[in-house]
Motif scaffolding. Sequence first.
Motif, PDB file in Angstrom:
ATOM      1  N   ILE A 165      -6.002   1.511  47.065  1.00 57.24           N
ATOM      2  CA  ILE A 165      -5.973   0.860  48.375  1.00 57.24           C
ATOM      3  C   ILE A 165      -5.776   1.895  49.470  1.00 57.24           C
ATOM      4  CG2 ILE A 165      -4.604  -0.671  49.852  1.00 57.24           C
ATOM      5  CD1 ILE A 165      -4.152  -2.409  47.302  1.00 57.24           C
ATOM      6  N   ASP A 166      -4.809   2.782  49.280  1.00 55.05           N
ATOM      7  CA  ASP A 166      -4.552   3.829  50.271  1.00 55.05           C
ATOM      8  C   ASP A 166      -5.795   4.684  50.500  1.00 55.05           C
ATOM      9  OD1 ASP A 166      -1.954   2.893  50.435  1.00 55.05           O
ATOM     10  OD2 ASP A 166      -1.106   4.505  49.190  1.00 55.05           O
ATOM     11  N   ASP A 167      -6.502   5.020  49.421  1.00 49.02           N
ATOM     12  CA  ASP A 167      -7.701   5.856  49.531  1.00 49.02           C
ATOM     13  C   ASP A 167      -8.798   5.189  50.362  1.00 49.02           C
ATOM     14  OD1 ASP A 167      -6.535   7.858  48.032  1.00 49.02           O
ATOM     15  OD2 ASP A 167      -7.691   7.437  46.203  1.00 49.02           O
ATOM     16  N   VAL A 168      -9.097   3.912  50.079  1.00 42.63           N
ATOM     17  CA  VAL A 168     -10.192   3.266  50.812  1.00 42.63           C
ATOM     18  C   VAL A 168      -9.833   3.014  52.274  1.00 42.63           C
ATOM     19  CG1 VAL A 168     -11.289   2.265  48.772  1.00 42.63           C
ATOM     20  CG2 VAL A 168      -9.669   0.886  50.072  1.00 42.63           C
ATOM     21  N   LEU A 169      -8.565   2.758  52.529  1.00 43.96           N
ATOM     22  CA  LEU A 169      -8.159   2.546  53.921  1.00 43.96           C
ATOM     23  C   LEU A 169      -8.143   3.863  54.702  1.00 43.96           C
ATOM     24  CD1 LEU A 169      -5.384  -0.156  53.459  1.00 43.96           C
ATOM     25  CD2 LEU A 169      -7.768  -0.468  54.184  1.00 43.96           C
ATOM     26  N   SER A 170      -7.690   4.940  54.064  1.00 42.99           N
ATOM     27  CA  SER A 170      -7.686   6.229  54.761  1.00 42.99           C
ATOM     28  C   SER A 170      -9.104   6.766  54.944  1.00 42.99           C
ATOM     29  CB  SER A 170      -6.815   7.247  54.026  1.00 42.99           C
ATOM     30  OG  SER A 170      -7.369   7.578  52.779  1.00 42.99           O
ATOM     31  N   ALA A 171     -10.039   6.291  54.130  1.00 42.14           N
ATOM     32  CA  ALA A 171     -11.438   6.716  54.265  1.00 42.14           C
ATOM     33  C   ALA A 171     -12.185   5.906  55.321  1.00 42.14           C
ATOM     34  CB  ALA A 171     -12.153   6.589  52.917  1.00 42.14           C
ATOM     35  N   GLN A 216      -0.280  -4.001  54.388  1.00 45.32           N
ATOM     36  CA  GLN A 216      -0.264  -5.070  55.396  1.00 45.32           C
ATOM     37  C   GLN A 216      -1.636  -5.249  56.031  1.00 45.32           C
ATOM     38  OE1 GLN A 216       2.214  -7.361  55.912  1.00 45.32           O
ATOM     39  NE2 GLN A 216       2.829  -6.346  54.025  1.00 45.32           N
ATOM     40  N   VAL A 217      -2.659  -4.586  55.498  1.00 47.38           N
ATOM     41  CA  VAL A 217      -4.012  -4.709  56.035  1.00 47.38           C
ATOM     42  C   VAL A 217      -4.525  -6.134  55.837  1.00 47.38           C
ATOM     43  CG1 VAL A 217      -5.286  -4.034  53.955  1.00 47.38           C
ATOM     44  CG2 VAL A 217      -6.227  -3.486  56.183  1.00 47.38           C
ATOM     45  N   TYR A 218      -5.476  -6.528  56.650  1.00 48.44           N
ATOM     46  CA  TYR A 218      -6.094  -7.850  56.590  1.00 48.44           C
ATOM     47  C   TYR A 218      -6.782  -8.027  55.235  1.00 48.44           C
ATOM     48  CZ  TYR A 218      -8.582 -11.863  58.606  1.00 48.44           C
ATOM     49  OH  TYR A 218      -9.055 -13.108  58.897  1.00 48.44           O
ATOM     50  N   LEU A 219      -6.575  -9.185  54.593  1.00 53.14           N
ATOM     51  CA  LEU A 219      -7.151  -9.473  53.280  1.00 53.14           C
ATOM     52  C   LEU A 219      -8.095 -10.668  53.360  1.00 53.14           C
ATOM     53  CD1 LEU A 219      -3.933  -9.207  51.043  1.00 53.14           C
ATOM     54  CD2 LEU A 219      -5.626  -7.417  51.524  1.00 53.14           C
ATOM     55  N   ASP A 220      -9.351 -10.441  52.974  1.00 52.53           N
ATOM     56  CA  ASP A 220     -10.352 -11.498  52.883  1.00 52.53           C
ATOM     57  C   ASP A 220     -10.561 -11.834  51.418  1.00 52.53           C
ATOM     58  OD1 ASP A 220     -12.567 -13.234  53.123  1.00 52.53           O
ATOM     59  OD2 ASP A 220     -13.966 -11.547  53.103  1.00 52.53           O
ATOM     60  N   ASP A 236     -11.670  -1.063  57.093  1.00 55.11           N
ATOM     61  CA  ASP A 236     -11.004  -1.846  58.133  1.00 55.11           C
ATOM     62  C   ASP A 236     -10.139  -2.964  57.566  1.00 55.11           C
ATOM     63  OD1 ASP A 236     -12.142  -0.653  60.606  1.00 55.11           O
ATOM     64  OD2 ASP A 236     -14.022  -1.270  59.663  1.00 55.11           O
ATOM     65  N   TYR A 237     -10.574  -3.553  56.462  1.00 49.70           N
ATOM     66  CA  TYR A 237      -9.801  -4.574  55.770  1.00 49.70           C
ATOM     67  C   TYR A 237     -10.266  -4.597  54.328  1.00 49.70           C
ATOM     68  CZ  TYR A 237     -13.733  -7.889  56.632  1.00 49.70           C
ATOM     69  OH  TYR A 237     -14.955  -8.515  56.691  1.00 49.70           O
ATOM     70  N   LEU A 238      -9.587  -5.356  53.470  1.00 48.28           N
ATOM     71  CA  LEU A 238      -9.934  -5.406  52.047  1.00 48.28           C
ATOM     72  C   LEU A 238     -10.609  -6.723  51.694  1.00 48.28           C
ATOM     73  CD1 LEU A 238      -6.753  -3.876  50.375  1.00 48.28           C
ATOM     74  CD2 LEU A 238      -8.956  -2.760  50.825  1.00 48.28           C
ATOM     75  N   HIS A 239     -11.629  -6.609  50.863  1.00 50.88           N
ATOM     76  CA  HIS A 239     -12.394  -7.740  50.353  1.00 50.88           C
ATOM     77  C   HIS A 239     -11.935  -7.981  48.918  1.00 50.88           C
ATOM     78  CE1 HIS A 239     -16.008 -10.297  50.099  1.00 50.88           C
ATOM     79  NE2 HIS A 239     -16.084  -9.864  48.854  1.00 50.88           N
ATOM     80  N   LEU A 240     -11.454  -9.181  48.646  1.00 51.30           N
ATOM     81  CA  LEU A 240     -10.921  -9.517  47.330  1.00 51.30           C
ATOM     82  C   LEU A 240     -11.848 -10.518  46.646  1.00 51.30           C
ATOM     83  CD1 LEU A 240      -7.223 -10.108  48.477  1.00 51.30           C
ATOM     84  CD2 LEU A 240      -8.350  -7.943  47.899  1.00 51.30           C
ATOM     85  N   ASP A 241     -12.539 -10.091  45.615  1.00 49.20           N
ATOM     86  CA  ASP A 241     -13.494 -10.929  44.899  1.00 49.20           C
ATOM     87  C   ASP A 241     -12.782 -11.736  43.826  1.00 49.20           C
ATOM     88  OD1 ASP A 241     -16.105 -10.247  46.063  1.00 49.20           O
ATOM     89  OD2 ASP A 241     -15.677  -8.234  45.315  1.00 49.20           O
ATOM     90  N   VAL A 242     -12.608 -13.024  44.082  1.00 45.23           N
ATOM     91  CA  VAL A 242     -11.929 -13.923  43.158  1.00 45.23           C
ATOM     92  C   VAL A 242     -13.002 -14.732  42.424  1.00 45.23           C
ATOM     93  CG1 VAL A 242     -10.266 -15.812  42.948  1.00 45.23           C
ATOM     94  CG2 VAL A 242      -9.936 -14.036  44.707  1.00 45.23           C
ATOM     95  N   MET A 243     -13.067 -14.554  41.095  1.00 45.99           N
ATOM     96  CA  MET A 243     -14.107 -15.213  40.288  1.00 45.99           C
ATOM     97  C   MET A 243     -13.463 -16.066  39.200  1.00 45.99           C
ATOM     98  SD  MET A 243     -16.870 -12.118  39.942  1.00 45.99           S
ATOM     99  CE  MET A 243     -15.744 -10.755  39.682  1.00 45.99           C
ATOM    100  N   ASP A 244     -14.067 -17.228  38.929  1.00 41.85           N
ATOM    101  CA  ASP A 244     -13.453 -18.202  38.026  1.00 41.85           C
ATOM    102  C   ASP A 244     -14.122 -18.360  36.668  1.00 41.85           C
ATOM    103  OD1 ASP A 244     -15.772 -19.618  38.678  1.00 41.85           O
ATOM    104  OD2 ASP A 244     -14.710 -21.361  39.480  1.00 41.85           O
ATOM    105  N   GLY A 245     -15.228 -17.705  36.415  1.00 44.87           N
ATOM    106  CA  GLY A 245     -15.916 -17.892  35.141  1.00 44.87           C
ATOM    107  C   GLY A 245     -16.733 -19.170  35.065  1.00 44.87           C
ATOM    108  N   HIS A 246     -16.763 -19.953  36.150  1.00 40.69           N
ATOM    109  CA  HIS A 246     -17.548 -21.192  36.207  1.00 40.69           C
ATOM    110  C   HIS A 246     -18.681 -21.064  37.220  1.00 40.69           C
ATOM    111  CE1 HIS A 246     -14.758 -23.432  33.679  1.00 40.69           C
ATOM    112  NE2 HIS A 246     -13.804 -22.794  34.333  1.00 40.69           N
ATOM    113  N   PHE A 247     -18.328 -20.832  38.473  1.00 39.58           N
ATOM    114  CA  PHE A 247     -19.356 -20.649  39.503  1.00 39.58           C
ATOM    115  C   PHE A 247     -20.130 -19.356  39.251  1.00 39.58           C
ATOM    116  CE2 PHE A 247     -20.618 -19.087  43.792  1.00 39.58           C
ATOM    117  CZ  PHE A 247     -21.573 -20.056  44.057  1.00 39.58           C
ATOM    118  N   VAL A 248     -19.423 -18.361  38.776  1.00 37.87           N
ATOM    119  CA  VAL A 248     -20.032 -17.091  38.373  1.00 37.87           C
ATOM    120  C   VAL A 248     -19.598 -16.809  36.932  1.00 37.87           C
ATOM    121  CG1 VAL A 248     -20.144 -16.149  40.706  1.00 37.87           C
ATOM    122  CG2 VAL A 248     -18.123 -15.713  39.324  1.00 37.87           C
ATOM    123  N   PRO A 249     -20.344 -15.976  36.206  1.00 39.58           N
ATOM    124  CA  PRO A 249     -20.050 -15.796  34.788  1.00 39.58           C
ATOM    125  C   PRO A 249     -18.893 -14.849  34.469  1.00 39.58           C
ATOM    126  CG  PRO A 249     -21.984 -14.542  35.398  1.00 39.58           C
ATOM    127  CD  PRO A 249     -21.591 -15.341  36.610  1.00 39.58           C
TER     128      PRO A 249
END
Length: 152
Positions: free
Chosen positions: A28-34, A67-71, A37-50
């Motif tokens: 997390i520190d690496d991508v923010l220092s690079a 404390q960065v913005y989380l999507d 602007d915020y973090l994208h969190l891919d939440v997958m359930d095994g139903h809608f996607v495999p």
Amino acid sequence: MRSPFTSQPPLIAPSILSADFSNLQSEIDDVLSAGGDYLHLDVMDGHFVPNISFGPPVIKGIRKATQVYLDAHLMITDPLRYAPPIVKAGANNITFHVEVTPDPISVAKQIRQLGCNVGITLNPATPVESIFPVLDHVDLILIMSVVPGFSG
């Protein structure tokens, strides 16, 4: 937390799906220092996607790490079931797929009532017109360039 969407584009939102989860704080520190602007969190359930990724416990850990913005991009069949615990875990934005509901406006309104921002997304084969009715109810639009379900 102030929404990053009020900033001038382009915004960079690295997905943590490709991160080394045994070293998440450093990743997390690496991508923010690079310049992320915020973090994208891919939440997958095994139903809608495999595939299955992670849920509220990992998001809670991420929130402790930054404390960065989380999507939270919910690639799941029932976003209203999981949105409350994901917001409680620390997500600032819930992005859901137009393909999972016949009434995306209602879903957007219910998510907003949780006290967070709302995004809408669509798969590559879904006509872009499908999101037009909900545009006034969302803060973010994510148009997938690949069929969702796996990182890379």
